[in-house]
Design a protein around this motif. Sequence first.
Motif, PDB file in Angstrom:
ATOM      1  N   PHE A 385       0.823  -1.201   0.000  1.00 22.48           N
ATOM      2  CA  PHE A 385       0.000   0.000   0.000  1.00 22.48           C
ATOM      3  C   PHE A 385       0.864   1.261   0.000  1.00 22.48           C
ATOM      4  N   ASP A 386       0.362   2.300  -0.617  1.00 20.17           N
ATOM      5  CA  ASP A 386       1.073   3.571  -0.706  1.00 20.17           C
ATOM      6  C   ASP A 386       1.283   4.131   0.701  1.00 20.17           C
ATOM      7  N   LEU A 387       2.556   4.264   1.120  1.00 17.91           N
ATOM      8  CA  LEU A 387       2.852   4.641   2.498  1.00 17.91           C
ATOM      9  C   LEU A 387       2.438   6.069   2.820  1.00 17.91           C
ATOM     10  N   ALA A 388       2.465   6.963   1.833  1.00 14.73           N
ATOM     11  CA  ALA A 388       2.015   8.336   2.086  1.00 14.73           C
ATOM     12  C   ALA A 388       0.529   8.340   2.411  1.00 14.73           C
ATOM     13  N   SER A 389      -0.237   7.548   1.669  1.00 11.29           N
ATOM     14  CA  SER A 389      -1.677   7.461   1.936  1.00 11.29           C
ATOM     15  C   SER A 389      -1.933   6.806   3.289  1.00 11.29           C
ATOM     16  N   VAL A 390      -1.144   5.775   3.616  1.00 16.40           N
ATOM     17  CA  VAL A 390      -1.286   5.113   4.903  1.00 16.40           C
ATOM     18  C   VAL A 390      -0.979   6.085   6.033  1.00 16.40           C
ATOM     19  N   ASN A 391       0.043   6.912   5.856  1.00 20.22           N
ATOM     20  CA  ASN A 391       0.407   7.879   6.888  1.00 20.22           C
ATOM     21  C   ASN A 391      -0.691   8.909   7.096  1.00 20.22           C
ATOM     22  N   ARG A 392      -1.311   9.378   6.014  1.00 18.79           N
ATOM     23  CA  ARG A 392      -2.433  10.320   6.147  1.00 18.79           C
ATOM     24  C   ARG A 392      -3.577   9.668   6.914  1.00 18.79           C
ATOM     25  N   MET A 393      -3.801   8.410   6.645  1.00 21.76           N
ATOM     26  CA  MET A 393      -4.864   7.689   7.335  1.00 21.76           C
ATOM     27  C   MET A 393      -4.564   7.590   8.831  1.00 21.76           C
ATOM     28  N   ARG A 394      -3.302   7.301   9.170  1.00 21.54           N
ATOM     29  CA  ARG A 394      -2.927   7.183  10.578  1.00 21.54           C
ATOM     30  C   ARG A 394      -3.108   8.502  11.312  1.00 21.54           C
ATOM     31  N   LEU A 395      -2.718   9.587  10.685  1.00 18.69           N
ATOM     32  CA  LEU A 395      -2.798  10.890  11.333  1.00 18.69           C
ATOM     33  C   LEU A 395      -4.237  11.306  11.589  1.00 18.69           C
ATOM     34  N   ALA A 396      -5.176  10.768  10.815  1.00 21.03           N
ATOM     35  CA  ALA A 396      -6.598  11.103  10.998  1.00 21.03           C
ATOM     36  C   ALA A 396      -7.262  10.247  12.071  1.00 21.03           C
ATOM     37  N   CYS A 397      -6.559   9.220  12.569  1.00 22.11           N
ATOM     38  CA  CYS A 397      -7.149   8.342  13.576  1.00 22.11           C
ATOM     39  C   CYS A 397      -7.296   9.078  14.910  1.00 22.11           C
ATOM     40  N   PRO A 398      -8.383   8.823  15.629  1.00 26.79           N
ATOM     41  CA  PRO A 398      -8.507   9.421  16.968  1.00 26.79           C
ATOM     42  C   PRO A 398      -7.533   8.773  17.936  1.00 26.79           C
ATOM     43  N   GLU A 399      -7.258   9.446  19.034  1.00 27.20           N
ATOM     44  CA  GLU A 399      -6.391   8.876  20.057  1.00 27.20           C
ATOM     45  C   GLU A 399      -7.043   7.630  20.656  1.00 27.20           C
ATOM     46  N   VAL A 400      -6.215   6.645  20.978  1.00 23.42           N
ATOM     47  CA  VAL A 400      -6.730   5.402  21.550  1.00 23.42           C
ATOM     48  C   VAL A 400      -7.494   5.675  22.842  1.00 23.42           C
ATOM     49  N   SER A 401      -7.053   6.689  23.584  1.00 22.74           N
ATOM     50  CA  SER A 401      -7.652   6.974  24.886  1.00 22.74           C
ATOM     51  C   SER A 401      -9.110   7.403  24.797  1.00 22.74           C
ATOM     52  N   VAL A 402      -9.566   7.879  23.632  1.00 25.53           N
ATOM     53  CA  VAL A 402     -10.952   8.353  23.518  1.00 25.53           C
ATOM     54  C   VAL A 402     -11.885   7.251  23.031  1.00 25.53           C
ATOM     55  N   PHE A 575     -12.198   5.299   2.140  1.00 24.63           N
ATOM     56  CA  PHE A 575     -12.820   5.003   3.428  1.00 24.63           C
ATOM     57  C   PHE A 575     -11.973   5.624   4.528  1.00 24.63           C
ATOM     58  N   ARG A 576     -12.556   5.754   5.698  1.00 28.04           N
ATOM     59  CA  ARG A 576     -11.851   6.309   6.852  1.00 28.04           C
ATOM     60  C   ARG A 576     -11.579   5.186   7.848  1.00 28.04           C
ATOM     61  N   GLU A 577     -10.345   5.140   8.301  1.00 27.72           N
ATOM     62  CA  GLU A 577      -9.951   4.162   9.310  1.00 27.72           C
ATOM     63  C   GLU A 577      -9.776   4.872  10.644  1.00 27.72           C
ATOM     64  N   ASN A 578     -10.356   4.319  11.708  1.00 32.73           N
ATOM     65  CA  ASN A 578     -10.295   4.950  13.018  1.00 32.73           C
ATOM     66  C   ASN A 578      -9.452   4.182  14.036  1.00 32.73           C
ATOM     67  N   PHE A 579      -8.798   3.091  13.590  1.00 32.91           N
ATOM     68  CA  PHE A 579      -8.051   2.268  14.527  1.00 32.91           C
ATOM     69  C   PHE A 579      -6.605   2.160  14.058  1.00 32.91           C
ATOM     70  N   ARG A 580      -5.689   2.672  14.866  1.00 31.25           N
ATOM     71  CA  ARG A 580      -4.287   2.762  14.460  1.00 31.25           C
ATOM     72  C   ARG A 580      -3.627   1.397  14.294  1.00 31.25           C
ATOM     73  N   ASP A 581      -4.055   0.414  15.071  1.00 32.51           N
ATOM     74  CA  ASP A 581      -3.477  -0.917  14.899  1.00 32.51           C
ATOM     75  C   ASP A 581      -3.728  -1.437  13.489  1.00 32.51           C
ATOM     76  N   ALA A 582      -4.908  -1.132  12.946  1.00 32.25           N
ATOM     77  CA  ALA A 582      -5.216  -1.562  11.578  1.00 32.25           C
ATOM     78  C   ALA A 582      -4.332  -0.827  10.580  1.00 32.25           C
ATOM     79  N   VAL A 583      -4.106   0.459  10.802  1.00 29.99           N
ATOM     80  CA  VAL A 583      -3.253   1.228   9.900  1.00 29.99           C
ATOM     81  C   VAL A 583      -1.824   0.678   9.929  1.00 29.99           C
ATOM     82  N   ASP A 584      -1.358   0.274  11.098  1.00 24.99           N
ATOM     83  CA  ASP A 584      -0.021  -0.315  11.186  1.00 24.99           C
ATOM     84  C   ASP A 584       0.064  -1.597  10.353  1.00 24.99           C
ATOM     85  N   GLU A 585      -1.026  -2.357  10.306  1.00 27.09           N
ATOM     86  CA  GLU A 585      -1.020  -3.558   9.467  1.00 27.09           C
ATOM     87  C   GLU A 585      -0.943  -3.192   7.992  1.00 27.09           C
ATOM     88  N   PHE A 586      -1.595  -2.110   7.584  1.00 27.96           N
ATOM     89  CA  PHE A 586      -1.474  -1.653   6.191  1.00 27.96           C
ATOM     90  C   PHE A 586      -0.015  -1.322   5.871  1.00 27.96           C
TER      91      PHE A 586
END
Length: 638
Positions: A385-402, A575-586
Motif C-alpha cells: 500500500f502507498d505509504l504516504a496514503s497510509v500515513n495520512r490515514m494514521r494521522l486522521a485516527c482518533p487517540e486510543v484513549s478516547v 474510506f476512513r480508518e479509526n483504529f491505528r493498529d489496523a493502519v499499522d497492518e497496512f
Amino acid sequence: MRLKEMPLNEVLAENRRRRLAREAEYDPVSGRGASGERTEAVSPVDGRVCMIPCTMVCDPSYALTLSDPGAWQMLRFAHDFEYWAVTAVRIKDKISGRDVPMRLNRPQRIVLEVLEKQRLAGRPLRIIILKARQWGGSTLVQMYMAWIQSVLRENWHSLICAHVKDSAATIRGMYTRMLDNYPKDLWISRSDEPKQSEPCFRPFERSVNTREIVGRGCRVTVGSAESQEAVRGSDFAMAHLSEAAFWGDSTRRNPDDFIRAVCSGIMLEPLTLVAVESTANGVGNWFHREWLRAEKGLSDKTPVFVPWYEIEIYSLPLVPGSEAGLIASLTDYEENLWHTVEDITLENLNWYHSKAKEYPLASQMHAEFPSDAVEAFASTGKSVFDLASVNRMRLACPEVSVLLRGEISGSRFMEDSAGRLLMIPGVLEGRKSCAGMLHRYVVGVDVGGRSAGSDRTVIAVLDRAGLTCPGIPEFVAQWAGHCDYDILVRKAADVARYFDNALLVVESNTLEHTDAVSGLGILKMVAEEYRNIYRRPAFDEITNRPTQKIGFHTNRATKLMLIAGLQSDIREGAFRENFRDAVDEFATYEEPRQGVFAARVGCHDDMLMARAIALQVARSLPEPRSRAVLAPPERWHF
C-alpha cells in the motif's frame, strides 16, 4: 484549509511563531530551558541568578552549601545532569573534530526527559530508543551512565554491548575522552582511596574487556552480540545495548536469550538502567518485536522515537521571497506534516523537500528520514500500500484513549475496561439517529485461531453512511481476540445485530477446514439464527445446480481481488480508518514476490483482512437508504 490556499502573510507569521518557539533559550549553565521542575536561586559560584532543580533545594544539605561554592557546585552535579554535562564533560564535535562541552541538543533532551522522569520517581531506568541518524543518542545514554557512576553511585558496574565489539569499544571511547578531560578539582573519589585519585580507567584483573574507574570502584565492560559468553554472569547494575536491531539471530546465538540473561541479573532498583537503542533494520527481529511491545505498554521499557524534524541539522534556510514557490511545490505528504506537527517550520520542509529529490521513491525517503516509527521500520520497494496514503490515514485516527471499550450484552453496549470491543465516540448516538437505514452496516469477520499464540479473530464494523465524515464509509468498531468458534459466531452475530442487523460476512476458510463436521455445523447454526448473513454463489457438484454457501471464501483469486480493491481504496482515500493498529497492518503488509502478499515477519494481517472482506462485499450493495428494519431474528439461547 490547505496550506497552498492560505494567505501567504498568515503562513509566514505562523512560521515565525514556530521558529521562535524552536529557538527558545536553552542554557544548561543558567538552567534556562533545562528539563524538570526548577526554581530560581543565586549561585555562590559566580553570583548569578540561575534555575536549579527543585530537588536540589529540598536536599537536606542545600543550606550548608550556600556559603561554600565548591560544595554547592558538587550538590548541583548530583541533581542536574545537564549542568554536570556542560561543566565536566567534553565530547568530540562532529563538524569541527574538536573536543567541546556537552550541550544537549533537542533530541537528546527528549530522551533525557524520559530518563529523568523515571529517576525522580524512584523507578528503575528502562528505555528503548528508535534512532534516526546523527543526533547523538548513544552519546546521551553513555554520558548519563557515566554521570551515575561518576557522581551518584560507587561500585556500580555497567555493560556496553553492541552488534560488533568495535562499536562497543567506540562507545567506551567516549567515556575515556570524558575521563581524560574531566576537571580534576571536581572529581569525587571514594573515601577508602589512599589518596585523591585522578579520573581515568585502569585495567581490572587483567581483563581485556573490563576497565575500572579509578576512585569510584565502578567497572565498565564492553562486549558484543558476536561473543556473548564474555559478558554472561557479571554483576551489572546498568546495560547499554547498542544497535540491537543488527544483532545476529541463529541457533547458536539468540538475541532474546542473551538479552534476557544480561538483564535478568540487573536489580529492579532506583538508578539501575537498561537502555536499548538502535536504528531500524527491518521488522521481525528482536528489536522490532520489543519496540512493538513497548508501544503497547507490555514491556518494562519506555519507547522513545525522535523524528527527523526534531534534529537541528535537518533545516534549510529559505531565500527571502522563495516561500510561495516552496509552498506551491510541497507534496501532499509534506503539506500534511505542516498541519499535523505543531512546531515544524518551513525551513524543515525546505530541507525535506530538497533531500527527497535524491530518492526515486517516496518510501525510500520515509525509511531514511522517518516521521514516525512505522516509517522507520518500513522497508522500501515491498510495501503493498502507498505509504504516504497510509500515513495520512494514521494521522486522521482518533487517540486510543478516547475510544469506548466494552462488550455487547443482549441488545446493549456495556462499557468494560477489560472488554475487547472498541468503538469510536459518537457511535451510540449515530445508531439512534439513523435507526432503520437499510444496507448501512457491514460486519467483516476474519477468523483466527483459538489459542493465544495464534492469529487473532477480528470483527470489523463498516458504517457505509459515515459517522464522522458523512458519505465516506468508515470503520467505527472492532473486536479482536481469541475464543472457541461457537462462541465467536455468536459474538459476531451479536455485534451485527447491535448495528442495525448488519450484513454479517464471515471468512469461512478456517471454519470449513478446521473440521468438516463441526466447522460447517457452526456456520449452519449461525445462519439459522441470524438471517442477514452473506452467502456466496457456488455450484453443487452432486446436484449439478447453482447454490449458495455461507461465508466469504479466501483463495488465491479472491485474495488478489481483495488486496487490489484495498490498494485502490487506501490510495484514493475511499474510506476512513479509526483504529491505528489496523493502519499499522497496512504499513507492514508486503509483496515479497510477484503475486504473493503477506504480513512482515512478526506482524499481523487479521485486521487488514477483516476490512478487505467488508469493503469488497460492501461494493456490491445498494446505497444505504431509509426503510423499515429487517425483522429481528430470534435471540441466542444459552
